[in-house]
Design a protein around this motif. Structure first.
Motif, short mmCIF file in Angstrom:
data_model
loop_
_atom_site.label_atom_id
_atom_site.label_comp_id
_atom_site.label_asym_id
_atom_site.label_seq_id
_atom_site.Cartn_x
_atom_site.Cartn_y
_atom_site.Cartn_z
N TYR A 49 32.06 -8.41 -10.78
CA TYR A 49 30.74 -8.86 -10.33
C TYR A 49 30.81 -10.14 -9.49
CZ TYR A 49 28.34 -5.36 -13.19
OH TYR A 49 27.86 -4.18 -13.71
N ARG A 102 18.71 6.33 -14.52
CA ARG A 102 18.04 5.11 -14.99
C ARG A 102 16.56 5.37 -15.27
NH1 ARG A 102 21.05 1.63 -10.42
NH2 ARG A 102 22.83 0.85 -11.60
N HIS A 110 18.61 -5.49 -16.91
CA HIS A 110 19.88 -6.00 -17.43
C HIS A 110 20.53 -5.04 -18.44
CE1 HIS A 110 16.71 -7.68 -20.01
NE2 HIS A 110 17.58 -7.54 -20.98
N ASN A 112 20.85 -1.37 -17.69
CA ASN A 112 20.42 -0.24 -16.84
C ASN A 112 21.41 0.93 -16.83
OD1 ASN A 112 22.31 -1.47 -15.27
ND2 ASN A 112 21.07 -1.55 -13.41
P1 CMP Z 1 24.88 -2.98 -11.35
O1 CMP Z 1 24.67 -1.76 -10.52
O2 CMP Z 1 25.91 -2.91 -12.40
O3 CMP Z 1 25.23 -4.19 -10.37
C1 CMP Z 1 24.85 -5.50 -10.61
C2 CMP Z 1 24.04 -5.64 -11.85
O4 CMP Z 1 23.35 -6.84 -11.99
C3 CMP Z 1 22.94 -4.60 -11.84
O5 CMP Z 1 23.50 -3.33 -12.04
C4 CMP Z 1 22.05 -5.10 -12.95
O6 CMP Z 1 22.48 -4.63 -14.21
C5 CMP Z 1 22.27 -6.59 -12.86
N1 CMP Z 1 21.11 -7.27 -12.32
C6 CMP Z 1 20.64 -7.23 -11.09
N2 CMP Z 1 19.54 -7.98 -10.97
C7 CMP Z 1 19.34 -8.52 -12.19
C8 CMP Z 1 18.37 -9.39 -12.72
N3 CMP Z 1 17.40 -9.89 -11.95
N4 CMP Z 1 18.46 -9.71 -14.01
C9 CMP Z 1 19.47 -9.22 -14.79
N5 CMP Z 1 20.44 -8.40 -14.33
C10 CMP Z 1 20.35 -8.06 -13.05
#
Ligand code: CMP
Length: 143
Positions: A49, A102, A110, A112
């Protein structure tokens, strides 16, 4: 043939959704070429990440993704990166259409359910982070 990295997140593993999610990609016609149930270390989570470093949700994201086992996978097929993103639905499950993963199984951003690479560059990077070349299978799928 195009490949993507998909990861069933700890919330979905705990809710016994691995089979349901894999079945959708199998039925679509994509080919599973690598998979493992694993617990992500903190350094690996931070690497995965890295693009979100500094964002307000970064620490929560790292602690959530390391909180329990994930199911990491490589899927292969024509246009699999874009198609699998459509099948996953929008990042915020409340905005994701019914019929998407989803949209059907998630409630909050958070937690998902699933991660999928968003470009061929990120697919290549993420596949290399989680799998060695030897772990990726090559086989015919004629049925
Ligand atoms: P993912 O596709 O795993 O890639 C980045 C991740 O950040 C995303 O899925 C979410 O799970 C997380 N994410 C993105 N925006 C937010 C947010 N505003 N608050 C919490 N988690 C977030």
């Amino acid at each position: 043939m195009e490949q993507t990295f998909l990861m069933i997140k700890p919330d979905a593993v705990q809710r016994n959704l691995i089979g349901e999610i894999i079945a959708r990609f199998e039925r679509k016609g994509f080919k599973l070429v690598a998979a493992k149930l694993m617990t992500i270390s903190e350094p690996l989570a931070k690497q995965h990440y890295a693009e979100h470093k500094g964002k307000p949700f970064f620490n929560d994201l790292v602690s959530f993704i390391t909180s329990g086992p994930v199911f990491a996978m490589v899927w292969q097929g024509e246009n699999v990166i874009e198609s699998s993103r459509k099948m996953m639905g929008k990042t915020n499950p409340q905005e994701a259409e019914t019929g998407t993963i989803r949209g059907d199984f998630g409630i909050v951003t958070h937690r998902n359910i699933i991660h999928g690479s968003d470009s061929s560059e990120s697919a290549g990077r993420e596949i290399n982070l989680y799998f060695s070349k030897e772990e990726i299978q090559s086989y015919e799928k004629n049925v």
